[in-house]
Design a protein around this motif. Sequence first.
Motif, PDB file in Angstrom:
ATOM      1  N   GLU A  43      42.837  44.346  19.058  1.00 16.51           N
ATOM      2  CA  GLU A  43      42.214  44.832  20.290  1.00 16.51           C
ATOM      3  C   GLU A  43      41.480  43.716  21.032  1.00 16.51           C
ATOM      4  OE1 GLU A  43      41.562  47.688  23.121  1.00 16.51           O
ATOM      5  OE2 GLU A  43      42.670  48.025  21.265  1.00 16.51           O
ATOM      6  N   ALA A  44      40.946  42.740  20.309  1.00 13.53           N
ATOM      7  CA  ALA A  44      40.228  41.622  20.950  1.00 13.53           C
ATOM      8  C   ALA A  44      41.161  40.827  21.863  1.00 13.53           C
ATOM      9  CB  ALA A  44      39.612  40.706  19.899  1.00 13.53           C
ATOM     10  N   ILE A  45      42.436  40.719  21.492  1.00 15.02           N
ATOM     11  CA  ILE A  45      43.398  40.007  22.337  1.00 15.02           C
ATOM     12  C   ILE A  45      43.607  40.775  23.636  1.00 15.02           C
ATOM     13  CG2 ILE A  45      45.769  39.182  22.527  1.00 15.02           C
ATOM     14  CD1 ILE A  45      44.143  37.549  20.604  1.00 15.02           C
ATOM     15  N   LEU A  46      43.714  42.090  23.551  1.00 17.42           N
ATOM     16  CA  LEU A  46      43.863  42.905  24.764  1.00 17.42           C
ATOM     17  C   LEU A  46      42.637  42.753  25.657  1.00 17.42           C
ATOM     18  CD1 LEU A  46      45.406  46.153  23.241  1.00 17.42           C
ATOM     19  CD2 LEU A  46      46.601  44.287  24.422  1.00 17.42           C
ATOM     20  N   ASP A  47      41.456  42.677  25.053  1.00 15.35           N
ATOM     21  CA  ASP A  47      40.222  42.469  25.822  1.00 15.35           C
ATOM     22  C   ASP A  47      40.239  41.093  26.497  1.00 15.35           C
ATOM     23  OD1 ASP A  47      39.354  44.970  24.993  1.00 15.35           O
ATOM     24  OD2 ASP A  47      38.037  44.172  23.416  1.00 15.35           O
ATOM     25  N   ALA A  48      40.770  40.093  25.807  1.00 19.47           N
ATOM     26  CA  ALA A  48      40.859  38.748  26.388  1.00 19.47           C
ATOM     27  C   ALA A  48      41.801  38.739  27.588  1.00 19.47           C
ATOM     28  CB  ALA A  48      41.329  37.750  25.339  1.00 19.47           C
ATOM     29  N   VAL A  49      42.919  39.435  27.474  1.00 19.43           N
ATOM     30  CA  VAL A  49      43.853  39.542  28.599  1.00 19.43           C
ATOM     31  C   VAL A  49      43.153  40.187  29.796  1.00 19.43           C
ATOM     32  CG1 VAL A  49      45.966  40.661  29.428  1.00 19.43           C
ATOM     33  CG2 VAL A  49      45.921  39.613  27.169  1.00 19.43           C
ATOM     34  N   ALA A  50      42.429  41.264  29.545  1.00 21.83           N
ATOM     35  CA  ALA A  50      41.736  41.978  30.620  1.00 21.83           C
ATOM     36  C   ALA A  50      40.622  41.138  31.243  1.00 21.83           C
ATOM     37  CB  ALA A  50      41.163  43.295  30.085  1.00 21.83           C
ATOM     38  N   SER A  51      40.023  40.226  30.461  1.00 15.75           N
ATOM     39  CA  SER A  51      38.895  39.437  30.968  1.00 15.75           C
ATOM     40  C   SER A  51      39.328  38.180  31.717  1.00 15.75           C
ATOM     41  CB  SER A  51      37.970  39.041  29.818  1.00 15.75           C
ATOM     42  OG  SER A  51      38.544  38.010  29.031  1.00 15.75           O
ATOM     43  N   CYS A  52      40.581  37.795  31.617  1.00 16.48           N
ATOM     44  CA  CYS A  52      41.041  36.554  32.254  1.00 16.48           C
ATOM     45  C   CYS A  52      41.023  36.701  33.775  1.00 16.48           C
ATOM     46  CB  CYS A  52      42.449  36.196  31.782  1.00 16.48           C
ATOM     47  SG  CYS A  52      43.055  34.654  32.501  1.00 16.48           S
ATOM     48  N   PRO A  53      40.241  35.861  34.471  1.00 15.48           N
ATOM     49  CA  PRO A  53      40.113  36.015  35.924  1.00 15.48           C
ATOM     50  C   PRO A  53      41.379  35.653  36.707  1.00 15.48           C
ATOM     51  CG  PRO A  53      38.928  34.067  35.214  1.00 15.48           C
ATOM     52  CD  PRO A  53      39.395  34.774  33.973  1.00 15.48           C
ATOM     53  N   VAL A  54      42.306  34.931  36.087  1.00 14.27           N
ATOM     54  CA  VAL A  54      43.533  34.541  36.800  1.00 14.27           C
ATOM     55  C   VAL A  54      44.796  35.104  36.132  1.00 14.27           C
ATOM     56  CG1 VAL A  54      42.555  32.477  37.867  1.00 14.27           C
ATOM     57  CG2 VAL A  54      43.625  32.314  35.612  1.00 14.27           C
ATOM     58  N   GLU A  55      44.610  36.019  35.203  1.00 12.87           N
ATOM     59  CA  GLU A  55      45.731  36.686  34.520  1.00 12.87           C
ATOM     60  C   GLU A  55      46.711  35.681  33.914  1.00 12.87           C
ATOM     61  OE1 GLU A  55      47.307  39.444  37.399  1.00 12.87           O
ATOM     62  OE2 GLU A  55      45.507  40.664  37.324  1.00 12.87           O
ATOM     63  N   ALA A  56      46.174  34.667  33.235  1.00  7.24           N
ATOM     64  CA  ALA A  56      46.994  33.603  32.658  1.00  7.24           C
ATOM     65  C   ALA A  56      47.501  33.920  31.252  1.00  7.24           C
ATOM     66  CB  ALA A  56      46.204  32.295  32.629  1.00  7.24           C
ATOM     67  N   ILE A  57      46.999  34.991  30.638  1.00  9.31           N
ATOM     68  CA  ILE A  57      47.368  35.315  29.260  1.00  9.31           C
ATOM     69  C   ILE A  57      48.407  36.428  29.259  1.00  9.31           C
ATOM     70  CG2 ILE A  57      46.539  36.059  26.997  1.00  9.31           C
ATOM     71  CD1 ILE A  57      43.711  35.228  27.980  1.00  9.31           C
ATOM     72  N   THR A  58      49.471  36.218  28.497  1.00  9.02           N
ATOM     73  CA  THR A  58      50.468  37.266  28.316  1.00  9.02           C
ATOM     74  C   THR A  58      50.693  37.491  26.828  1.00  9.02           C
ATOM     75  OG1 THR A  58      52.284  35.680  28.465  1.00  9.02           O
ATOM     76  CG2 THR A  58      51.675  36.824  30.490  1.00  9.02           C
ATOM     77  N   ILE A  59      51.058  38.713  26.505  1.00  7.51           N
ATOM     78  CA  ILE A  59      51.359  39.094  25.131  1.00  7.51           C
ATOM     79  C   ILE A  59      52.715  39.783  25.140  1.00  7.51           C
ATOM     80  CG2 ILE A  59      50.642  40.414  23.112  1.00  7.51           C
ATOM     81  CD1 ILE A  59      47.852  40.575  24.388  1.00  7.51           C
ATOM     82  N   GLU A  60      53.548  39.411  24.184  1.00  6.40           N
ATOM     83  CA  GLU A  60      54.823  40.099  24.042  1.00  6.40           C
ATOM     84  C   GLU A  60      55.063  40.416  22.573  1.00  6.40           C
ATOM     85  OE1 GLU A  60      57.964  36.418  23.884  1.00  6.40           O
ATOM     86  OE2 GLU A  60      57.340  37.118  25.856  1.00  6.40           O
ATOM     87  N   ASP A  61      55.865  41.418  22.335  1.00  2.00           N
ATOM     88  CA  ASP A  61      56.252  41.761  20.976  1.00  2.00           C
ATOM     89  C   ASP A  61      57.096  40.608  20.423  1.00  2.00           C
ATOM     90  OD1 ASP A  61      58.310  42.907  18.982  1.00  2.00           O
ATOM     91  OD2 ASP A  61      56.784  44.490  19.126  1.00  2.00           O
ATOM     92  N   ALA A  62      56.712  40.063  19.294  1.00  2.00           N
ATOM     93  CA  ALA A  62      57.393  38.890  18.741  1.00  2.00           C
ATOM     94  C   ALA A  62      58.834  39.190  18.335  1.00  2.00           C
ATOM     95  CB  ALA A  62      56.612  38.341  17.546  1.00  2.00           C
ATOM     96  N   ASP A  63      59.125  40.428  17.983  1.00  2.00           N
ATOM     97  CA  ASP A  63      60.479  40.786  17.559  1.00  2.00           C
ATOM     98  C   ASP A  63      61.408  41.078  18.717  1.00  2.00           C
ATOM     99  OD1 ASP A  63      59.879  40.530  14.822  1.00  2.00           O
ATOM    100  OD2 ASP A  63      59.128  42.593  14.738  1.00  2.00           O
ATOM    101  N   THR A  64      60.894  41.805  19.720  1.00  4.62           N
ATOM    102  CA  THR A  64      61.759  42.260  20.818  1.00  4.62           C
ATOM    103  C   THR A  64      61.631  41.438  22.086  1.00  4.62           C
ATOM    104  OG1 THR A  64      60.120  43.799  21.713  1.00  4.62           O
ATOM    105  CG2 THR A  64      61.598  44.630  19.960  1.00  4.62           C
TER     106      THR A  64
END
Length: 70
Positions: A43-64
């Motif tokens: 959940e902390a990673i999702l919070d980091a994505v939401a806190s990024c002022p320039v939306e520079a962080i992305t997360i993807e499913d490693a398998d798909t």
Amino acid sequence: MWRVRVDGACIGSGSCVGVAPGHFALGSDNRSRPLSDEIEPDEAILDAVASCPVEAITIEDADTGEPVEP
């Protein structure tokens, strides 16, 4: 597993480091870097994505490769 990326839009605000210090660090260029390319979902990673002022962080499913965030 999730794959975390920080793109070149990063301005080095450090919000991700403050929200998820175990997952991000600022490099010598003062831009964020994930501490690991693949991580367990956290959940902390999702919070980091939401806190990024320039939306520079992305997360993807490693398998798909499907986006998790944003």
